[in-house]
Write a protein that holds these residues in place. Structure first.
Motif, PDB file in Angstrom:
ATOM      1  N   GLN A 471      12.947  26.719  33.307  1.00 37.62           N
ATOM      2  CA  GLN A 471      14.319  26.365  33.694  1.00 37.62           C
ATOM      3  C   GLN A 471      15.303  26.684  32.573  1.00 37.62           C
ATOM      4  O   GLN A 471      16.404  27.201  32.827  1.00 37.62           O
ATOM      5  N   TRP A 472      14.925  26.390  31.349  1.00 33.90           N
ATOM      6  CA  TRP A 472      15.830  26.665  30.228  1.00 33.90           C
ATOM      7  C   TRP A 472      16.068  28.164  30.054  1.00 33.90           C
ATOM      8  O   TRP A 472      17.204  28.591  29.795  1.00 33.90           O
ATOM      9  N   LEU A 473      15.016  28.952  30.185  1.00 36.97           N
ATOM     10  CA  LEU A 473      15.179  30.405  30.028  1.00 36.97           C
ATOM     11  C   LEU A 473      16.149  30.960  31.066  1.00 36.97           C
ATOM     12  O   LEU A 473      17.021  31.782  30.750  1.00 36.97           O
ATOM     13  N   LYS A 474      15.988  30.505  32.303  1.00 41.19           N
ATOM     14  CA  LYS A 474      16.894  30.977  33.364  1.00 41.19           C
ATOM     15  C   LYS A 474      18.320  30.512  33.097  1.00 41.19           C
ATOM     16  O   LYS A 474      19.282  31.264  33.297  1.00 41.19           O
ATOM     17  N   LEU A 475      18.450  29.264  32.654  1.00 40.54           N
ATOM     18  CA  LEU A 475      19.784  28.710  32.453  1.00 40.54           C
ATOM     19  C   LEU A 475      20.521  29.407  31.306  1.00 40.54           C
ATOM     20  O   LEU A 475      21.701  29.767  31.448  1.00 40.54           O
ATOM     21  N   ILE A 476      19.864  29.598  30.180  1.00 38.57           N
ATOM     22  CA  ILE A 476      20.572  30.192  29.031  1.00 38.57           C
ATOM     23  C   ILE A 476      20.928  31.652  29.306  1.00 38.57           C
ATOM     24  O   ILE A 476      21.990  32.134  28.876  1.00 38.57           O
ATOM     25  N   VAL A 545      11.326  29.892  24.027  1.00 38.55           N
ATOM     26  CA  VAL A 545      12.687  29.475  24.390  1.00 38.55           C
ATOM     27  C   VAL A 545      13.580  29.474  23.146  1.00 38.55           C
ATOM     28  O   VAL A 545      14.728  29.932  23.184  1.00 38.55           O
ATOM     29  N   ALA A 546      13.044  28.962  22.037  1.00 37.83           N
ATOM     30  CA  ALA A 546      13.826  28.955  20.796  1.00 37.83           C
ATOM     31  C   ALA A 546      14.183  30.375  20.365  1.00 37.83           C
ATOM     32  O   ALA A 546      15.325  30.652  19.953  1.00 37.83           O
ATOM     33  N   LYS A 547      13.210  31.288  20.471  1.00 35.28           N
ATOM     34  CA  LYS A 547      13.476  32.685  20.095  1.00 35.28           C
ATOM     35  C   LYS A 547      14.507  33.311  21.026  1.00 35.28           C
ATOM     36  O   LYS A 547      15.352  34.111  20.596  1.00 35.28           O
ATOM     37  N   ARG A 548      14.418  32.937  22.300  1.00 35.13           N
ATOM     38  CA  ARG A 548      15.412  33.470  23.240  1.00 35.13           C
ATOM     39  C   ARG A 548      16.810  32.958  22.897  1.00 35.13           C
ATOM     40  O   ARG A 548      17.799  33.694  23.004  1.00 35.13           O
ATOM     41  N   CYS A 549      16.902  31.706  22.463  1.00 34.84           N
ATOM     42  CA  CYS A 549      18.195  31.174  22.017  1.00 34.84           C
ATOM     43  C   CYS A 549      18.709  31.967  20.811  1.00 34.84           C
ATOM     44  O   CYS A 549      19.906  32.308  20.738  1.00 34.84           O
TER      45      CYS A 549
END
Length: 755
Positions: A471-476, A545-549
């Motif tokens: 969910q976080w990956l899609k949202l960011i 997720v952190a790396k994607r951020c």
């Protein structure tokens, strides 16, 4: 033939050699002695058999004489039992006088009983109240009260039976007259059954002798029940009217069958049910405390075996009755508990309790398994684990949905700046809340002492974690696309919330690692690997997720410097010096990142932003259409110097030199003379591989103003005539340069970072 063979064999046993022939006379005498001995034994046995046969014949004769004598006596008895009315003169008058006398005596007794009944009732009521006032006492008057009540009850039954032919008004008056006695009988029975249900506590209070009185009363009432039932059955026999007529005078119709023995057993069962329910209510449904506080259950059964069993008649099998009653009460209680759909923790405690229960009952108390029927939970305790895991899944889904609803709302609206921890780093509230729930469920699963349960629970954790990460990956990604494409519709503060989310994900990864380390030593090898794999995968997901951020933060930075990047290696580049704007923009962001990001993430961001800058700068050089030589070389070296100095704020110069070698190599290609070009090219190809730098070299050569097409062709043909240099172990930065001209768009919309 067999006899001859046997005889020959016997002779051979004695005559085994020539010397044995001299012993024939001795052998003959020996055999003769043995024969005589055998004959004597046979004669003695035959005499014994003859004597036994003679004694048997004598006994048969005596038996025949006895049977004949008994037959004659029975005939005499039958003759004497004939109807006396035909044998005795005036028997009818004698019978009538006897009947009148009996009725007269019975009437006198009834009148006397009516006169004294109320006094006796008051006396018995007083004693019963004293008994009720001390429910755990020795019950000294219990048998006395029962004895007198039995007499009064028999009087009542006989009186009511005789009044059957009276008028309805008379019968109603009689019933009203006996109302105090009926109430006393009811009070006594209630008190008696309360004592039966509380016999455990009475015995524990030091008065086990009450059990003897309870059993005695039940035995007396049971005998009276059997007598009344037998009389009623005989009176109902239509095929034997003569037998039924002989019981006409016995009054049994008015007695109510009491079944005290079965009622005592039922009270024992009810007391166990009541105790279970009261304990559960007292603990307010706290299953952990409830199941751990059931020692009284086993202590009661031990007390029955040690103290009460000897005070009940053996045919009661009182210990067996208590075991069955307690087990059935527990069975009913647990079934009701499961049907009420308890919390997940209760299911787990229940599953663990069932195993411990059978262990305690069969091993500690040595109770035969056949007494523990039906099986608790109908033998489906294994299903509780599946139900428990399902409950955990439902709870995790519910908790994470509520958590994400709040987190997503804060992330998308961004109405306030994210919270800040003691180190000044941005944070979100998700990780602590999430892992507080996870640790609670982990502790419950550990309490089960079953590795399989813990493995299933961890699998549910993994599923929930992965779902949140997805969910976080899609949202960011969605929020970043909105920021880029329609910035007017996007709320401000995306960078700050990306920093907070990245910190939150790293913290979650740390929590997951701590959980994995904690569980590693608590489970067997069978489940250790399975649990570690799930948690490691979840930990990798948090880091992804952190790396994607971090990637989106870098993309945001380079989206802001896009206008300046587009000037690089264009005619304006020599005059406007866009590198200043690029460095200033990156400096602003880097200052915030350094203050708000966790140190580990900031180190990762520094590496990736340097990598992205190098790719962006080299890509700009690759797409350049015309480069003034030597001005381009000088300007590029100035750009390299300034950016190198800028990045030394965040990385040691020695480490930074390794990164910037690619820019130095690009500058060498830009400044190399056409005659000595291959020497520089060969050195660069050895580091990066011929295939990786080929297109970049061609683009740079074609953009150089000091080379015409023929020069470029000659140089390229010269590089291709030589054997190609192999590719390095790790992909070269030149191999990651985009092939198309829209390099910045590719850098912004695709993950080109070194992972």
């Amino acid at each position: 033939m067999a006899t001859a063979t046997t005889a020959a064999h016997a002779v051979s046993e004695y005559l085994r050699g020539p010397d044995d022939l001299a012993k024939i006379s001795t052998i003959r005498k020996k055999l003769a002695q043995e024969q005589a001995s055998i004959v004597a034994k046979l004669r003695s046995s035959a005499m014994d058999q003859l004597d036994a046969t003679r004694d048997g014949l004598i006994k048969l004769r005596d038996t025949r004489i006895a049977v004949t004598s008994i037959r004659e006596e029975m005939v005499n008895v039958e003759r004497l039992c004939e109807d006396p009315r035909t044998a005795i003169e005036g028997f009818s008058k004698i019978s009538e006088v006897s009947r009148v006398h009996r009725q007269f005596v019975r009437t006198l007794d009834m009148v006397e009983s009516f006169r004294t009944m109320y006094d006796k009732i008051n006396w018995l009521e007083g004693m019963l109240k004293q008994e009720e006032a001390d429910p755990l006492g020795p019950a000294p008057n219990l048998l006395v009260i029962h004895y007198h009540l039995t007499e009064l009850e028999s009087f009542r039954n006989e009186t009511i039976h005789q009044a059957k032919r009276a008028t309805a008004e008379s019968r109603a008056t009689l019933e009203k007259y006996f109302e105090p006695l009926n109430a006393l009988l009811k009070s006594f029975e209630d008190h008696y059954l309360r004592l039966s249900g509380g016999i455990i506590e009475i015995a524990r209070a030091g008065n086990p002798s009450v059990a003897v009185k309870i059993a005695k009363i039940a035995e007396i009432e049971g005998q009276r029940d059997e007598k009344a039932i037998a009389i009623k059955m005989i009176k109902k026999q239509q095929h034997n009217k003569e037998l039924a007529s002989k019981f006409k005078s016995i009054q049994a119709e008015s007695r109510q069958i009491k079944h005290y023995r079965s009622k005592v057993i039922e009270q024992i069962r009810n007391s166990a049910k009541t105790r279970l329910h009261e304990e559960h209510v007292k603990l307010k449904g706290d299953s952990a405390t409830f199941f751990s506080s059931l020692d009284w259950f086993y202590e009661d059964l031990v007390l029955v075996e040690d103290v009460l069993a000897a005070r009940f008649p053996p045919d009661w099998k009182i210990h067996t009755q208590f075991v069955k009653a307690y087990h059935k009460s527990l069975y009913d209680f647990l079934r009701t508990m499961v049907e009420a759909e308890p919390e997940a923790a209760s299911l787990l405690y229940l599953s663990q309790f069932v195993k411990e229960y059978y262990k305690n009952m069969t091993k500690e108390l040595a109770i035969p398994p056949e007494l523990l029927e039906p099986k608790l939970l109908d033998g489906k305790e294994a299903d509780l684990i599946d139900d428990y895991v399902l409950k955990v899944r439902e709870k995790m889904d519910e908790w994470t949905a509520n958590l994400m609803k709040t987190e997503i709302d804060d992330f998308t609206k961004r109405e306030a700046e994210p919270d800040v921890d003691g180190d000044g780093q941005y944070l979100m509230q998700g990780a602590p809340i999430m892992f507080q729930m996870i640790n609670q469920q982990t502790d419950l699963a550990l309490d089960s002492n079953q590795g399989s349960v813990l493995a299933k629970v961890v699998e549910e954790f993994h599923r929930s974690m992965r779902n949140l990460q997805s969910q976080w990956l899609k949202l960011i990604d969605s929020e970043f696309q909105r920021q880029i494409r329609t910035p007017e519709t996007a709320a401000p503060g995306l960078v700050e919330y990306l920093v907070a989310l990245a910190n939150d994900q790293v913290k979650s990864a740390d929590f997951t690692e701590n959980l994995s380390n904690r569980l590693e030593s608590l489970v067997s090898e069978k489940y250790r690997v399975q649990i570690a794999d799930k948690l490691n995968d979840a930990m990798d997901g948090y880091l992804d997720v952190a790396k994607r951020c971090i990637q989106i933060l870098i993309d945001t930075v380079f989206n802001d410097i896009k206008p300046a990047v587009m000037i690089l290696f264009t005619p304006s580049w020599y005059v406007d010096e866009p590198i200043h704007q690029i460095i200033e923009t990156m400096a602003d962001y880097m200052s915030d990142f350094q203050a708000r990001l966790s140190p580990s993430l900031f180190d990762l961001l520094v590496d990736d932003i340097i990598d992205t800058f190098l790719i962006t700068y080299l890509a700009a050089l690759k797409r350049a259409s015309k480069l003034k030589i030597p001005q381009a070389v000088n300007t590029m070296k100035e750009d390299i110097k300034k950016t190198f100095e800028f990045f030394t704020q965040y990385k040691p110069p020695k480490d930074l030199e390794t990164y910037f070698e690619c820019l130095d190599d690009a500058a060498r290609l830009l400044s190399a003379s056409k005659t000595m070009f291959y020497l520089d090219y060969h050195a660069i190809a050895q580091k990066h591989g011929s295939a990786s730098i080929q297109t970049f070299v061609e683009a740079v050569l074609r953009a150089r103003s000091d080379l015409d097409k023929s020069d470029v062709k000659t140089i390229l043909e010269g590089t291709k005539r030589k054997a190609p240099e192999p590719e390095p172990e790790y992909p070269s930065i030149f191999s990651r340069l985009p092939a198309e001209k829209s390099v910045l768009d590719k850098a912004l919309n695709m993950n080109v970072l070194r992972m």
